[in-house]
Design a protein around this motif. Structure first.
Motif, PDB file in Angstrom:
ATOM      1  N   GLU A 185       0.824  -1.199   0.000  1.00  0.00           N
ATOM      2  CA  GLU A 185       0.000   0.000   0.000  1.00  0.00           C
ATOM      3  C   GLU A 185       0.865   1.258   0.000  1.00  0.00           C
ATOM      4  O   GLU A 185       1.958   1.288   0.562  1.00  0.00           O
ATOM      5  N   THR A 186       0.364   2.300  -0.656  1.00  0.00           N
ATOM      6  CA  THR A 186       1.046   3.588  -0.712  1.00  0.00           C
ATOM      7  C   THR A 186       0.465   4.500   0.362  1.00  0.00           C
ATOM      8  O   THR A 186      -0.758   4.624   0.478  1.00  0.00           O
ATOM      9  N   VAL A 187       1.350   5.135   1.143  1.00  0.00           N
ATOM     10  CA  VAL A 187       0.880   5.925   2.276  1.00  0.00           C
ATOM     11  C   VAL A 187       1.549   7.291   2.296  1.00  0.00           C
ATOM     12  O   VAL A 187       2.627   7.489   1.719  1.00  0.00           O
ATOM     13  N   GLN A 188       0.889   8.246   2.952  1.00  0.00           N
ATOM     14  CA  GLN A 188       1.496   9.518   3.311  1.00  0.00           C
ATOM     15  C   GLN A 188       2.097   9.359   4.709  1.00  0.00           C
ATOM     16  O   GLN A 188       1.480   8.751   5.585  1.00  0.00           O
ATOM     17  N   ALA A 189       3.278   9.913   4.922  1.00  0.00           N
ATOM     18  CA  ALA A 189       4.015   9.659   6.165  1.00  0.00           C
ATOM     19  C   ALA A 189       3.211  10.027   7.404  1.00  0.00           C
ATOM     20  O   ALA A 189       3.064   9.211   8.332  1.00  0.00           O
ATOM     21  N   LYS A 190       2.683  11.241   7.465  1.00  0.00           N
ATOM     22  CA  LYS A 190       1.961  11.680   8.663  1.00  0.00           C
ATOM     23  C   LYS A 190       0.728  10.821   8.896  1.00  0.00           C
ATOM     24  O   LYS A 190       0.453  10.392  10.031  1.00  0.00           O
ATOM     25  N   GLU A 191      -0.036  10.540   7.853  1.00  0.00           N
ATOM     26  CA  GLU A 191      -1.242   9.721   8.008  1.00  0.00           C
ATOM     27  C   GLU A 191      -0.892   8.309   8.477  1.00  0.00           C
ATOM     28  O   GLU A 191      -1.611   7.721   9.304  1.00  0.00           O
ATOM     29  N   PHE A 192       0.193   7.754   7.959  1.00  0.00           N
ATOM     30  CA  PHE A 192       0.571   6.397   8.346  1.00  0.00           C
ATOM     31  C   PHE A 192       1.068   6.358   9.788  1.00  0.00           C
ATOM     32  O   PHE A 192       0.760   5.427  10.541  1.00  0.00           O
ATOM     33  N   LEU A 193       1.808   7.372  10.198  1.00  0.00           N
ATOM     34  CA  LEU A 193       2.232   7.443  11.597  1.00  0.00           C
ATOM     35  C   LEU A 193       1.024   7.592  12.517  1.00  0.00           C
ATOM     36  O   LEU A 193       0.979   6.982  13.597  1.00  0.00           O
ATOM     37  N   ALA A 198      -2.226   5.264  16.623  1.00  0.00           N
ATOM     38  CA  ALA A 198      -3.598   5.019  17.071  1.00  0.00           C
ATOM     39  C   ALA A 198      -3.818   3.556  17.431  1.00  0.00           C
ATOM     40  O   ALA A 198      -4.585   3.231  18.349  1.00  0.00           O
ATOM     41  N   LEU A 199      -3.130   2.668  16.725  1.00  0.00           N
ATOM     42  CA  LEU A 199      -3.286   1.227  16.953  1.00  0.00           C
ATOM     43  C   LEU A 199      -2.334   0.689  18.020  1.00  0.00           C
ATOM     44  O   LEU A 199      -2.411  -0.488  18.368  1.00  0.00           O
ATOM     45  N   THR A 200      -1.457   1.538  18.533  1.00  0.00           N
ATOM     46  CA  THR A 200      -0.524   1.101  19.569  1.00  0.00           C
ATOM     47  C   THR A 200      -1.231   1.116  20.918  1.00  0.00           C
ATOM     48  O   THR A 200      -1.593   2.181  21.429  1.00  0.00           O
ATOM     49  N   PHE A 201      -1.436  -0.064  21.471  1.00  0.00           N
ATOM     50  CA  PHE A 201      -2.196  -0.199  22.720  1.00  0.00           C
ATOM     51  C   PHE A 201      -1.718  -1.454  23.442  1.00  0.00           C
ATOM     52  O   PHE A 201      -2.443  -2.449  23.546  1.00  0.00           O
ATOM     53  N   PRO A 202      -0.460  -1.429  23.924  1.00  0.00           N
ATOM     54  CA  PRO A 202       0.048  -2.621  24.616  1.00  0.00           C
ATOM     55  C   PRO A 202      -0.785  -2.944  25.852  1.00  0.00           C
ATOM     56  O   PRO A 202      -1.290  -2.014  26.503  1.00  0.00           O
ATOM     57  N   PRO A 203      -1.026  -4.230  26.151  1.00  0.00           N
ATOM     58  CA  PRO A 203      -0.383  -5.407  25.561  1.00  0.00           C
ATOM     59  C   PRO A 203      -1.101  -5.971  24.335  1.00  0.00           C
ATOM     60  O   PRO A 203      -0.783  -7.079  23.906  1.00  0.00           O
ATOM     61  N   TYR A 204      -2.073  -5.260  23.778  1.00  0.00           N
ATOM     62  CA  TYR A 204      -2.818  -5.790  22.634  1.00  0.00           C
ATOM     63  C   TYR A 204      -2.009  -5.659  21.354  1.00  0.00           C
ATOM     64  O   TYR A 204      -1.343  -4.647  21.124  1.00  0.00           O
ATOM     65  N   ASP A 205      -2.062  -6.688  20.513  1.00  0.00           N
ATOM     66  CA  ASP A 205      -1.409  -6.679  19.209  1.00  0.00           C
ATOM     67  C   ASP A 205      -2.437  -6.276  18.165  1.00  0.00           C
ATOM     68  O   ASP A 205      -3.267  -7.088  17.749  1.00  0.00           O
ATOM     69  N   ASN A 206      -2.393  -5.029  17.743  1.00  0.00           N
ATOM     70  CA  ASN A 206      -3.388  -4.521  16.801  1.00  0.00           C
ATOM     71  C   ASN A 206      -2.859  -4.491  15.372  1.00  0.00           C
ATOM     72  O   ASN A 206      -3.249  -5.308  14.544  1.00  0.00           O
ATOM     73  N   ALA A 207      -1.974  -3.546  15.060  1.00  0.00           N
ATOM     74  CA  ALA A 207      -1.453  -3.445  13.702  1.00  0.00           C
ATOM     75  C   ALA A 207      -0.587  -4.656  13.369  1.00  0.00           C
ATOM     76  O   ALA A 207       0.245  -5.067  14.165  1.00  0.00           O
ATOM     77  N   HIS A 208      -0.796  -5.226  12.179  1.00  0.00           N
ATOM     78  CA  HIS A 208       0.005  -6.369  11.767  1.00  0.00           C
ATOM     79  C   HIS A 208       0.211  -6.360  10.255  1.00  0.00           C
ATOM     80  O   HIS A 208      -0.588  -5.801   9.506  1.00  0.00           O
ATOM     81  N   ILE A 209       1.307  -6.978   9.828  1.00  0.00           N
ATOM     82  CA  ILE A 209       1.648  -7.046   8.412  1.00  0.00           C
ATOM     83  C   ILE A 209       2.256  -8.413   8.122  1.00  0.00           C
ATOM     84  O   ILE A 209       2.970  -8.974   8.952  1.00  0.00           O
ATOM     85  N   GLU A 210       1.954  -8.945   6.935  1.00  0.00           N
ATOM     86  CA  GLU A 210       2.511 -10.222   6.507  1.00  0.00           C
ATOM     87  C   GLU A 210       3.556  -9.951   5.424  1.00  0.00           C
ATOM     88  O   GLU A 210       3.236  -9.363   4.380  1.00  0.00           O
ATOM     89  N   VAL A 211       4.786 -10.349   5.677  1.00  0.00           N
ATOM     90  CA  VAL A 211       5.876 -10.182   4.721  1.00  0.00           C
ATOM     91  C   VAL A 211       6.435 -11.568   4.416  1.00  0.00           C
ATOM     92  O   VAL A 211       6.954 -12.246   5.301  1.00  0.00           O
TER      93      VAL A 211
END
Length: 227
Positions: A185-193, A198-211
């Motif tokens: 996906e193509t992103v703008q830096a500020k929007e992606f940050l 926003a998804l950072t909420f330890p101890p929950y694993d929210n944002a994820h990516i498959e590489v």
């Protein structure tokens, strides 16, 4: 006849427990029940309270239940309505750039659309994670309710009808889609940050990516640079 204010409380999260305990500690209130499931709502008809108070309750309350309390049915929502109705308002305030805040509103048969009794904004920073803002919103919900309670029971507050065509709404499927980062996906830096914090909420694993064949969890830490 007793002059006690009779309440049934709906709630399950930390802010809800704090409001519930605060009401239980007050001499003039009798909190008959703390309900957390939909199946328990029949108890409202048994008690016939003056107030139904909700904070952190995860179910829509049917209209036939809302008609029972003699005074009012009020819900605390961790968003500055009409912005961010529905789920995860702390996340969407960051992602969408909408005002962050809390609202006390009358309950109706749909989600977060009842007339607004009181609301206030909550300060935010680019360094906030979803967890930071969530905790600040919880504190603000408790403070808003405590500040307004005496005026509520004395009839000194008025309500403002919400326009259902204004504001924003997100459900849990929107949140789940937000968590899935696509490698191409193509992103703008500020929007992606904004999305990642926003998804950072330890101890929950929210944002994820498959590489390749590997799944990765993503969190973000931003620190303000001191002058």
């Amino acid at each position: 006849m007793s002059d006690d204010i009779e309440i049934v409380f709906l709630g399950v999260n930390d802010a809800g427990m704090r409001v519930y305990e605060w009401l239980c500690d007050r001499e003039e209130t009798v909190v008959h029940s703390l309900l957390t499931t939909r199946s328990q709502l029949s108890l409202v008809a048994d008690v016939e309270p003056e107030y139904l108070i909700s904070c952190g309750y995860r179910h829509i309350v049917p209209e036939q239940i809302l008609e029972i309390p003699s005074e009012n049915c009020l819900n605390l929502h961790p968003a500055y309505l009409p912005h961010n109705r529905g789920a995860n308002p702390n996340v969407w305030s960051i992602v969408d750039g909408t005002p962050a805040g809390v609202t006390l509103h009358e309950m109706d048969e749909t989600l977060d659309t009842g007339a607004i009794v009181g609301r206030r904004t909550v300060e935010t920073s680019f360094a906030d994670t979803g967890k930071d803002l969530y905790q600040r919103l919880e504190d603000a919900q408790v403070a808003l309710f405590q500040d307004m309670w005496s005026d509520i029971v004395s009839g000194k507050v008025s309500s403002t009808t919400q326009s259902r065509s204004e504001g924003t709404y997100h459900d849990t499927s929107d949140f789940e889609s937000l968590c899935e980062i696509q490698p191409d996906e193509t992103v703008q830096a500020k929007e992606f940050l904004d999305r990642l914090r926003a998804l950072t909420f330890p101890p929950y694993d929210n944002a994820h990516i498959e590489v390749g064949d590997e799944q990765y969890r993503v969190e973000l830490n931003i620190e303000r640079v001191s002058d």
